[in-house]
Design an enzyme around this catalytic site. Structure first.
Site, mmCIF file in Angstrom:
data_model
loop_
_atom_site.group_PDB
_atom_site.id
_atom_site.type_symbol
_atom_site.label_atom_id
_atom_site.label_comp_id
_atom_site.label_asym_id
_atom_site.label_seq_id
_atom_site.Cartn_x
_atom_site.Cartn_y
_atom_site.Cartn_z
ATOM 1 N N ARG A 79 0.828 -1.206 0.000
ATOM 2 C CA ARG A 79 0.000 0.000 0.000
ATOM 3 C C ARG A 79 0.864 1.258 0.000
ATOM 4 N NH1 ARG A 79 -2.101 -4.054 -0.684
ATOM 5 N NH2 ARG A 79 -4.287 -4.586 -0.330
ATOM 6 N N LYS A 120 11.617 2.250 29.000
ATOM 7 C CA LYS A 120 10.826 2.487 27.786
ATOM 8 C C LYS A 120 11.511 1.955 26.532
ATOM 9 C CE LYS A 120 8.253 6.461 29.462
ATOM 10 N NZ LYS A 120 7.930 7.887 29.317
ATOM 11 N N ASN A 128 12.393 17.999 26.339
ATOM 12 C CA ASN A 128 13.012 19.208 26.882
ATOM 13 C C ASN A 128 13.859 19.894 25.824
ATOM 14 O OD1 ASN A 128 16.102 18.529 27.409
ATOM 15 N ND2 ASN A 128 14.891 16.683 27.775
ATOM 16 N N CYS A 156 18.048 26.810 11.366
ATOM 17 C CA CYS A 156 18.070 25.763 12.395
ATOM 18 C C CYS A 156 17.225 26.222 13.587
ATOM 19 C CB CYS A 156 19.500 25.422 12.802
ATOM 20 S SG CYS A 156 20.260 26.609 13.926
ATOM 21 N N CYS A 176 4.003 18.440 29.702
ATOM 22 C CA CYS A 176 2.879 17.504 29.796
ATOM 23 C C CYS A 176 2.556 17.190 31.250
ATOM 24 C CB CYS A 176 3.207 16.210 29.067
ATOM 25 S SG CYS A 176 3.520 16.475 27.321
#
Lengths: 77, 339, 339, 77
Positions: free
Chosen positions: C7, C81, C126, C166, C181
């Site tokens: 696809r 993680k 950060n 940049c 968050c």
């Protein structure tokens, strides 16, 4: 004059993202038929049409200076 | 489990009160493909009370590129999408009640499933089902959110019965485009972008923040860097047969549905769209060529050899699916090729 | 595995040639949180050749609401993680070479990891790390894609060394916002929307479709229905210390890094930002209040009790993290609260 | 006159999505300081500024009719 914007695969069919023509006085259905013929586009009649970022019906008349966008509804998901 | 949703309750428009509302709501998801798996994951992670997910299909290798709940193992096991989705969603959030329905989302089934539903999320792959969802939404007064994508292009619209125009107001007839993910391709970011819009609208509706609900038709193309919002307020059509005063819910009626018939004595299903089409077969044949399927054609029909089926498409939109007697499978193949 | 990507190869700007390019590329992902898990999933499903994923954190319950690779089991096991991401990504696509690096993305580590990398995807939380990524990108001439979100708001920017401005051209100093968050909350659709933009840009770069790359700074707010693209061409600053003619890569230099020190004889780490700040402590205290942490303050400092740590924040940006001797953990806590 | 647009949490701090003032002749830094004081906004100085959808520096001068947008860079991820 009027700016016409082509979204998604309509851009590929038209060969460019936008064209400028004089469409004032035509209604949306007439404009679609005209552009489809001029640019050999086969999928324009089922496209949604917006005039100045507002949804337009087939019978709405184009005014001088209006920007018209054609957006093809798609079904994938 | 308050810690679980802490980053969401910290977001002022949701808060603790919004989170409690989300936890009491029931979302009906039609389709468990690319949009369906992504939308379902956001709803379940957000802590919706109950999710019902309806899909007729099973997982194939070509789904893995964009259908986020599924793994290679699901492909080997040829699991139905709704069942595999349920399994993964339970591992993500065991607090959500999840019901998987492995079935074709026909008007009759929708009518049955919709009983205590607060929101319908459209994640299907064809306009026939969407128009049925649209009629069901009006009939039962339940908001729904249209979403669709092909290539790098996508769109979304929130429909609130009694408040916004409906999809039938905007699309007077069902477009048959010959442009689906199976013919025009699809990239995962376009899927994610539609999900972002649908899921944000869903959260607004679940927390009943009606003022925040989007009143425009959003469409975008991530590769061509296009994004637009179209105002649709004036598109509301009082004569609309789905949401107007003299409504008949045409897409719930049998004569407007796609017809599928097993041809007598043959391993073949005939699929016939509700209205005659005028397909551009030469364009369609170019798309099939890109897919790499062997193909023959003449001005009247196009014959395509897929894995174990041969599909013959006529320019009025009718098709014969050879190699199957399964009506749902034949309809699925038809929708994948012709949208 | 051609069927797998069918696809995507059907999408004309990728095609078979583009798919082969994607399969030969190496992407470095900094962060495996919300943006990191989503971006990594798109890259792996798309069939990138190699993915290196760097993260210093472990999975907590409050991650599950938006971090799409992780399940309840990962929380119970307190998996890092990067490790949990690697496990799930392998189940999704066993053809991709995945390397998980469980570490703080310091300038030294970035310099080492970047050797054969074609693209850096920013998924960190950060600005200190982002500015280091920005310098590394210029030093090694590797494109990177900035992405960030808070609440329902997000942004993305594609940076091509030698071609675009940049991040240092645009942000003359590192903003310390007190809005992350962990303080402003976050909804998953905002994460998905940033991922949609970052991942689409990533695919353009991987298939080397340079003309399609976005040249604007995109930002949006899904709840407030805002979306804008800002032209940034004229922001390119020849005097920029990161990308200009007399460049010094300031964010790779020790004196410009956040300083962390274990205080002698105490179970406490001091964190000091590279430049003195002038924090709005009363605003910060309101945000902490929303988080529900016990808190005391005066005009000079704010003291917050989290689970097993007490954090004292001074208005010049300095903080004491009591209850730990782990420098990386202290820095992570600081960044979560102060971004 | 000039339209000022506030994105994301700046909208909440300003109390509305946009305001119209006469800012012609001021540079961006002066405009930020003025608006911050008038509307009690504490986070405007670190916001990115766009004039007519183009990135603007602190020293750029506002012209009559310009639309100015303030966009706060964020760090979450």
């Amino acid at each position: 004059m009027n700016k016409l914007l082509f979204f998604a695969h309509l851009k590929d069919e038209a060969g460019k993202e936008s064209i400028t023509i004089d469409a004032a006085g035509k209604n949306v259905a007439e404009l679609k038929a005209f552009v489809a013929e001029q640019h050999g586009m086969t999928k324009l009649d089922s496209a949604m049409t917006a005039i100045n970022e507002e949804f337009a019906e087939d019978s709405d008349i184009i005014q001088e200076g209006d920007t018209i966008a054609f957006i093809p509804p798609v079904s994938g998901g | 489990m308050t810690e679980r949703y802490s980053r969401q309750t910290l977001f002022p428009p949701i808060g603790q009160a919004g989170q409690e509302k989300i936890g009491m709501k029931h979302v009906l998801m039609i389709g468990a493909g690319a949009l369906g798996s992504g939308n379902a994951e956001v709803m379940v992670r957000a802590g919706v009370g109950k999710l019902t997910i309806v899909d007729r299909d099973y997982i194939e290798e070509s789904n893995l590129q964009r259908q986020q709940l599924y793994t290679e193992e699901d492909v080997y096991e040829k699991l139905p999408k709704a069942a595999a989705a349920e399994k993964r969603l339970r591992a993500i959030n065991s607090n959500v009640t999840i019901r998987a329905v492995i079935a074709d989302a026909t008007p009759d089934l929708l009518d049955e499933l919709v009983q205590d539903v607060d929101l319908i999320l459209d994640s299907t792959d064809n306009f026939e089902t969407r128009m049925a969802i649209n009629d069901i939404s009006q009939k039962h007064h339940i908001p729904w959110i249209y979403g669709a994508c092909v290539g790098s292009f996508g769109m979304s619209l929130t429909i609130i019965p009694g408040k916004t125009p409906c999809l039938h107001c905007l699309l007077k007839k069902i477009p048959i485009q010959g442009m689906t993910c199976d013919t025009g391709g699809i990239i995962a970011p376009a899927v994610q972008m539609v999900i972002a819009h649908q899921a944000a609208e869903a959260l607004k509706i679940l927390v009943e923040d009606w003022d925040a609900v989007r009143t425009t038709f959003t469409s975008f193309d991530l590769w061509r860097n296009q994004y637009t919002n179209i105002k649709i307020t004036k598109a509301k059509d009082e004569g609309c047969l789905s949401c107007g005063e003299a409504r008949t819910y045409p897409f719930l009626q049998n004569e407007n549905l796609m017809k599928t018939t097993v041809l007598c004595g043959r391993d073949t299903v005939q699929v016939r769209p509700p209205t005659k089409q005028n397909l551009d077969l030469s364009h369609l044949s170019k798309q099939m060529q890109l897919l790499g399927y062997p193909m023959k054609g003449n001005p009247y029909l196009l014959s395509v050899d897929m894995e174990s089926q041969r599909i013959v498409i006529f320019n009025d939109g009718r098709a014969l699916i050879h190699g199957t007697k399964d009506l749902a499978q034949a309809k699925a193949i038809y929708n994948r090729l012709l949208g």
